[in-house]
Structures are given as C-alpha cells and as structure tokens.
Design a protein around this motif. Structure first.
Motif, PDB file in Angstrom:
ATOM      1  N   UNK A   1       0.858  -1.171   0.000  1.00  0.00           N
ATOM      2  CA  UNK A   1       0.000   0.000   0.000  1.00  0.00           C
ATOM      3  C   UNK A   1       0.898   1.226   0.000  1.00  0.00           C
ATOM      4  N   UNK A   2       0.696   2.118  -0.965  1.00  0.00           N
ATOM      5  CA  UNK A   2       1.578   3.257  -1.134  1.00  0.00           C
ATOM      6  C   UNK A   2       1.433   4.321  -0.069  1.00  0.00           C
ATOM      7  N   UNK A   3       0.219   4.726   0.243  1.00  0.00           N
ATOM      8  CA  UNK A   3      -0.014   5.763   1.245  1.00  0.00           C
ATOM      9  C   UNK A   3      -0.566   5.093   2.476  1.00  0.00           C
ATOM     10  N   UNK A   4       0.316   4.788   3.415  1.00  0.00           N
ATOM     11  CA  UNK A   4      -0.133   4.065   4.588  1.00  0.00           C
ATOM     12  C   UNK A   4       0.840   4.275   5.719  1.00  0.00           C
ATOM     13  N   UNK A   5       0.358   4.056   6.937  1.00  0.00           N
ATOM     14  CA  UNK A   5       1.188   4.088   8.135  1.00  0.00           C
ATOM     15  C   UNK A   5       1.055   2.717   8.765  1.00  0.00           C
ATOM     16  N   UNK A   6       2.157   2.168   9.220  1.00  0.00           N
ATOM     17  CA  UNK A   6       2.140   0.823   9.805  1.00  0.00           C
ATOM     18  C   UNK A   6       2.680  -0.177   8.813  1.00  0.00           C
ATOM     19  N   UNK A   7       2.201  -1.414   8.892  1.00  0.00           N
ATOM     20  CA  UNK A   7       2.701  -2.442   7.959  1.00  0.00           C
ATOM     21  C   UNK A   7       2.114  -2.244   6.559  1.00  0.00           C
ATOM     22  N   UNK A   8       2.884  -1.643   5.689  1.00  0.00           N
ATOM     23  CA  UNK A   8       2.413  -1.280   4.349  1.00  0.00           C
ATOM     24  C   UNK A   8       2.852  -2.272   3.277  1.00  0.00           C
ATOM     25  N   UNK A   9       3.805  -3.121   3.601  1.00  0.00           N
ATOM     26  CA  UNK A   9       4.340  -4.101   2.648  1.00  0.00           C
ATOM     27  C   UNK A   9       4.481  -5.420   3.384  1.00  0.00           C
ATOM     28  N   UNK A  10       3.891  -6.461   2.825  1.00  0.00           N
ATOM     29  CA  UNK A  10       4.021  -7.809   3.382  1.00  0.00           C
ATOM     30  C   UNK A  10       4.288  -8.762   2.228  1.00  0.00           C
ATOM     31  N   UNK A  11       5.315  -9.576   2.367  1.00  0.00           N
ATOM     32  CA  UNK A  11       5.654 -10.509   1.290  1.00  0.00           C
ATOM     33  C   UNK A  11       6.012 -11.870   1.859  1.00  0.00           C
ATOM     34  N   UNK A  12       5.487 -12.885   1.229  1.00  0.00           N
ATOM     35  CA  UNK A  12       5.767 -14.270   1.568  1.00  0.00           C
ATOM     36  C   UNK A  12       6.854 -14.746   0.614  1.00  0.00           C
ATOM     37  N   UNK A  13       7.997 -15.158   1.141  1.00  0.00           N
ATOM     38  CA  UNK A  13       9.130 -15.624   0.337  1.00  0.00           C
ATOM     39  C   UNK A  13       9.311 -17.117   0.572  1.00  0.00           C
ATOM     40  N   UNK A  14       9.369 -17.888  -0.503  1.00  0.00           N
ATOM     41  CA  UNK A  14       9.519 -19.324  -0.344  1.00  0.00           C
ATOM     42  C   UNK A  14      10.223 -19.932  -1.533  1.00  0.00           C
TER      43      UNK A  14
ATOM     44  N   UNK B   1       9.464 -20.945   5.024  1.00  0.00           N
ATOM     45  CA  UNK B   1       9.081 -19.749   4.307  1.00  0.00           C
ATOM     46  C   UNK B   1       9.264 -18.563   5.223  1.00  0.00           C
ATOM     47  N   UNK B   2       9.322 -17.388   4.630  1.00  0.00           N
ATOM     48  CA  UNK B   2       9.487 -16.165   5.407  1.00  0.00           C
ATOM     49  C   UNK B   2       8.380 -15.182   5.066  1.00  0.00           C
ATOM     50  N   UNK B   3       7.906 -14.488   6.081  1.00  0.00           N
ATOM     51  CA  UNK B   3       6.992 -13.376   5.895  1.00  0.00           C
ATOM     52  C   UNK B   3       7.782 -12.114   6.227  1.00  0.00           C
ATOM     53  N   UNK B   4       7.968 -11.262   5.236  1.00  0.00           N
ATOM     54  CA  UNK B   4       8.675  -9.998   5.434  1.00  0.00           C
ATOM     55  C   UNK B   4       7.637  -8.897   5.569  1.00  0.00           C
ATOM     56  N   UNK B   5       7.771  -8.095   6.615  1.00  0.00           N
ATOM     57  CA  UNK B   5       6.834  -7.002   6.863  1.00  0.00           C
ATOM     58  C   UNK B   5       7.634  -5.709   6.989  1.00  0.00           C
ATOM     59  N   UNK B   6       7.303  -4.729   6.157  1.00  0.00           N
ATOM     60  CA  UNK B   6       7.952  -3.416   6.223  1.00  0.00           C
ATOM     61  C   UNK B   6       6.901  -2.406   6.673  1.00  0.00           C
ATOM     62  N   UNK B   7       7.283  -1.564   7.624  1.00  0.00           N
ATOM     63  CA  UNK B   7       6.339  -0.555   8.118  1.00  0.00           C
ATOM     64  C   UNK B   7       6.813   0.848   7.768  1.00  0.00           C
ATOM     65  N   UNK B   8       5.839   1.769   7.773  1.00  0.00           N
ATOM     66  CA  UNK B   8       6.099   3.181   7.564  1.00  0.00           C
ATOM     67  C   UNK B   8       5.652   3.927   8.803  1.00  0.00           C
ATOM     68  N   UNK B   9       6.404   4.948   9.178  1.00  0.00           N
ATOM     69  CA  UNK B   9       6.005   5.721  10.354  1.00  0.00           C
ATOM     70  C   UNK B   9       5.032   6.839   9.962  1.00  0.00           C
ATOM     71  N   UNK B  10       4.581   7.601  10.946  1.00  0.00           N
ATOM     72  CA  UNK B  10       3.573   8.634  10.707  1.00  0.00           C
ATOM     73  C   UNK B  10       4.093   9.783   9.840  1.00  0.00           C
ATOM     74  N   UNK B  11       5.386   9.905   9.690  1.00  0.00           N
ATOM     75  CA  UNK B  11       5.960  10.927   8.809  1.00  0.00           C
ATOM     76  C   UNK B  11       6.092  10.418   7.379  1.00  0.00           C
ATOM     77  N   UNK B  12       5.717   9.156   7.164  1.00  0.00           N
ATOM     78  CA  UNK B  12       5.784   8.583   5.822  1.00  0.00           C
ATOM     79  C   UNK B  12       7.137   8.028   5.456  1.00  0.00           C
TER      80      UNK B  12
END
Length: 164
Positions: free
Chosen positions: A39-52, A59-70
C-alpha cells in the motif's frame, strides 16, 4: 590400414554428433516465489511478502512498516514459518506452467491507484524472474489458484504473528 582409420573416424564422428544434439531441458520445478501486498499511502505495515522456495518447507513473511511521517522502511521484520507437506504439495500443483507465467503481462488493472493497494507474484526459475502485479484483492485468471493459495497462507501468518 586406411580403412580402419576411416571406420574409427566415422564411429567417433557419429558418437560426437549424437552427443551434441539439442535435448529439451526438463522444466525446473524448484522455483523461488514471492507473493506480496503493498500500500503506497499508509502508516504501519504497508508491505508484506511471503518468500519461499518450492524445494523447502520453510518460508518467510517480510513485513515493512512506515512511520507517521511517511518514512519508508521505518522497520522491517522477518517471520519464519513452515509449510506442512500437504501445503507444499498443493503449492507445487498450483504453480502455473512457467512459459505461461513468463508470458503474462507485468501489470493488470490499476494497482495501488487511489491507495487501493496492490498484490504481486514473482517467480524465479533460476534462469528468469518475472513479476505480475495486480489490484489488491483481485486476481489474474491464468494464475488464480496460486494467488488464492498464497494469499490465504500470507493472511494466516499475518494473523498468527499479529502483524496489523
């Protein structure tokens, strides 16, 4: 003597010629797959990917978050889990024919337009890598079964690790 040399030469030429013919290479069933959502405009976990990898139950779940400043990548977490053998077999059955997958368009619909989010599936067969991106929650007919299977597993892990 010349006849024997000629016969040996013909024999080796025939054997060498047969060894150099083009043999169709078997399709590599050991592939790396990444299935994710963004999700492009989001705060919190905006990217989640399952790698296998289809040769491994891990398998791995990768979670990238964005802070309130973007700020991108305010935090990245990796959660490791396992497929059951039944899930791994179902995954292998759901993998589309690789030629069909590599022929698909790279983008379907308008992914992440008006922050509707996007999903993707990327397959690397060791020779080529191809990513198909589509609108979050939608599907692509040719790969619908693998989209659903990986989406379900990704959601299961998001709930398990409470990644909201």
């Amino acid at each position: 003597m010349k006849g024997k040399i000629l016969a040996v030469f013909i024999l080796f030429s025939t054997i060498y010629g047969m060894a150099c013919t083009d043999q169709p290479e078997p399709q590599n069933v050991d592939v790396q797959i990444i299935s994710g959502e963004n999700f492009g405009f989001c705060v919190g976990p905006c990217y989640r990917a399952l790698n296998l990898n289809t040769s491994d139950t891990y398998l791995e779940l990768e979670v990238r978050t964005r802070d309130s400043r973007g700020s991108d990548l305010a935090d990245t977490m990796i959660y490791t889990d396992m497929f059951s053998m039944a899930e791994l077999e179902a995954l292998k059955e759901a993998i589309p024919d690789l030629e069909t997958f590599f022929a698909l368009e790279e983008v379907y619909g308008c992914p992440d337009c008006a922050d509707g989010g996007s999903e993707f599936i990327e397959i690397n067969d060791g020779l080529k890598t191809h990513r198909v991106t589509f609108e979050y929650g939608s599907s692509v007919k040719e790969i619908e079964s693998i989209i659903e299977l990986l989406r379900q597993k990704r959601q299961e892990l998001i709930e398990k690790y409470e990644v909201y």
